[in-house]
Design a protein around this motif. Structure first.
Motif, PDB file in Angstrom:
ATOM      1  N   GLN A  34       0.842  -1.195   0.000  1.00 23.27           N
ATOM      2  CA  GLN A  34       0.000   0.000   0.000  1.00 23.27           C
ATOM      3  C   GLN A  34       0.877   1.245   0.000  1.00 23.27           C
ATOM      4  O   GLN A  34       2.054   1.183   0.336  1.00 23.27           O
ATOM      5  N   ASP A  35       0.247   2.370  -0.359  1.00 20.50           N
ATOM      6  CA  ASP A  35       0.899   3.683  -0.395  1.00 20.50           C
ATOM      7  C   ASP A  35       2.095   3.674  -1.340  1.00 20.50           C
ATOM      8  O   ASP A  35       3.199   4.074  -0.978  1.00 20.50           O
ATOM      9  N   ILE A  36       1.853   3.261  -2.579  1.00 19.83           N
ATOM     10  CA  ILE A  36       2.939   3.160  -3.564  1.00 19.83           C
ATOM     11  C   ILE A  36       3.359   4.522  -4.092  1.00 19.83           C
ATOM     12  O   ILE A  36       4.508   4.707  -4.496  1.00 19.83           O
ATOM     13  N   ARG A  37       2.432   5.477  -4.152  1.00 17.52           N
ATOM     14  CA  ARG A  37       2.714   6.849  -4.600  1.00 17.52           C
ATOM     15  C   ARG A  37       3.365   6.879  -5.979  1.00 17.52           C
ATOM     16  O   ARG A  37       4.372   7.559  -6.202  1.00 17.52           O
ATOM     17  N   LEU A  38       2.766   6.187  -6.910  1.00 17.63           N
ATOM     18  CA  LEU A  38       3.279   6.118  -8.278  1.00 17.63           C
ATOM     19  C   LEU A  38       2.197   6.498  -9.274  1.00 17.63           C
ATOM     20  O   LEU A  38       1.007   6.396  -8.985  1.00 17.63           O
ATOM     21  N   SER A  39       2.655   6.895 -10.458  1.00 19.48           N
ATOM     22  CA  SER A  39       1.774   7.075 -11.602  1.00 19.48           C
ATOM     23  C   SER A  39       2.011   5.920 -12.574  1.00 19.48           C
ATOM     24  O   SER A  39       3.065   5.272 -12.539  1.00 19.48           O
ATOM     25  N   PRO A  40       1.044   5.639 -13.456  1.00 18.86           N
ATOM     26  CA  PRO A  40       1.229   4.549 -14.415  1.00 18.86           C
ATOM     27  C   PRO A  40       2.514   4.721 -15.226  1.00 18.86           C
ATOM     28  O   PRO A  40       2.868   5.826 -15.637  1.00 18.86           O
ATOM     29  N   ASP A  41       3.207   3.635 -15.437  1.00 20.73           N
ATOM     30  CA  ASP A  41       4.431   3.578 -16.254  1.00 20.73           C
ATOM     31  C   ASP A  41       5.597   4.360 -15.654  1.00 20.73           C
ATOM     32  O   ASP A  41       6.609   4.575 -16.318  1.00 20.73           O
ATOM     33  N   GLU A  42       5.476   4.779 -14.401  1.00 21.78           N
ATOM     34  CA  GLU A  42       6.550   5.545 -13.779  1.00 21.78           C
ATOM     35  C   GLU A  42       7.735   4.651 -13.412  1.00 21.78           C
ATOM     36  O   GLU A  42       8.895   5.065 -13.504  1.00 21.78           O
ATOM     37  N   ILE A  43       7.442   3.442 -12.983  1.00 20.60           N
ATOM     38  CA  ILE A  43       8.480   2.483 -12.595  1.00 20.60           C
ATOM     39  C   ILE A  43       8.091   1.105 -13.099  1.00 20.60           C
ATOM     40  O   ILE A  43       6.925   0.711 -13.006  1.00 20.60           O
ATOM     41  N   GLU A  44       9.051   0.389 -13.643  1.00 23.71           N
ATOM     42  CA  GLU A  44       8.874  -1.022 -13.975  1.00 23.71           C
ATOM     43  C   GLU A  44       9.841  -1.829 -13.131  1.00 23.71           C
ATOM     44  O   GLU A  44      11.012  -1.481 -13.023  1.00 23.71           O
ATOM     45  N   VAL A  45       9.352  -2.878 -12.528  1.00 24.31           N
ATOM     46  CA  VAL A  45      10.182  -3.714 -11.673  1.00 24.31           C
ATOM     47  C   VAL A  45       9.954  -5.172 -12.060  1.00 24.31           C
ATOM     48  O   VAL A  45       8.820  -5.587 -12.311  1.00 24.31           O
ATOM     49  N   GLU A  46      11.045  -5.917 -12.155  1.00 23.03           N
ATOM     50  CA  GLU A  46      10.946  -7.330 -12.514  1.00 23.03           C
ATOM     51  C   GLU A  46      10.820  -8.170 -11.254  1.00 23.03           C
ATOM     52  O   GLU A  46      11.623  -8.055 -10.325  1.00 23.03           O
ATOM     53  N   THR A  47       9.806  -9.027 -11.231  1.00 18.28           N
ATOM     54  CA  THR A  47       9.579  -9.940 -10.105  1.00 18.28           C
ATOM     55  C   THR A  47       9.346 -11.333 -10.688  1.00 18.28           C
ATOM     56  O   THR A  47       8.200 -11.769 -10.802  1.00 18.28           O
TER      57      THR A  47
END
Length: 253
Positions: A34-47
């Motif tokens: 929760q509380d990621i504080r992001l906009s779409p496409d702002e960060i990409e992370v590989e999991t």
């Protein structure tokens, strides 16, 4: 299955503080943040090995939630069906064969309780939402519920009696949610344990002094009571002003 819920207090900051390493070490079946504080496409992370689902607030750098899951859900729903609340990216629901998983970030009532009415309207709408889900199949809820339910759930109850997160209204609303057929899993195992919190202010050395609040929960519908295996608060994990909470449950019984 192992579930983890964590208010990361900003996903960019969490990444700088070793989020991916912690994620790998915990190895949950489902991680809700929760509380990621992001906009779409702002960060990409590989999991690797996980499907990702993100719900962003329409307001930049504000709120938002995400889920990482090893098993692909049958359906994914964003929000609770109320536009007034859904624009802040506060809820994601994954439907699996045997249950629903709901990740939520309950609104803060404000330092001066200026948003208490909004918060209480959310409480009512969220309760109605999970009650509808519960009619179809069992429900697991993880998230920052923004309330310390009882005096045992914060370090200084008398000093905070009329403060956001410990008002009578918020506590009563949480009681109503539990009375609708949900179990606070940590208190199920530790009904009287004191000094266990999930949030500490960055001010005044609150965490070293353990002057905290238990705001983060796993709730399960009461039809899952016999499936519960453990519930814990992972106080040793840093990287946010909240620590993660965990739940282990056998959903195949």
């Amino acid at each position: 299955m192992k579930f983890i819920s964590w208010n990361v207090n900003g996903f960019r900051a969490a990444l700088r503080h070793g989020f991916l390493r912690t994620f790998k070490e915990l190895d949950p079946d489902i991680l809700a943040i929760q509380d990621i504080r992001l906009s779409p496409d702002e960060i990409e992370v590989e999991t690797p090995g996980y499907y990702q689902y993100w719900n962003y607030s329409e307001e930049k750098s504000y709120d938002g939630t995400a889920i990482f899951t090893k098993e692909k859900p049958q359906t994914v729903a964003y929000g609770i069906g109320v536009p007034e609340f859904d624009q802040q990216g506060r809820t994601i629901t994954l439907e699996f064969e045997d249950y629903y998983f709901v990740n939520t970030y309950v609104p803060f009532s404000g330092e001066q309780l200026q948003r208490l009415a909004f918060r209480q309207a959310w409480d009512r709408a969220f309760k109605e939402y999970v009650e509808r889900l519960k009619e179809n199949k069992p429900v697991v809820i993880g998230g920052d519920m923004s309330v310390a339910h009882e005096a045992i759930d914060l370090a200084e109850p008398s000093e905070n009696h009329h403060h956001a997160g410990f008002t009578e209204q918020e506590r009563d609303d949480f009681t109503e949610l539990l009375d609708a057929g949900f179990i606070d899993t940590y208190r199920y195992y530790y009904p009287n344990k004191t000094g266990m919190y999930t949030y500490w202010s960055y001010r005044g050395d609150a965490r070293p002094k353990n002057e905290g609040w238990r705001l983060d929960y796993f709730l399960v519908s009461d039809d899952l009571q016999n499936n519960l295996e453990s519930a814990n608060i992972l106080t040793d994990i840093m990287g946010s002003d909240h620590c993660p909470v965990s739940l282990k449950i056998d959903l195949k019984k």
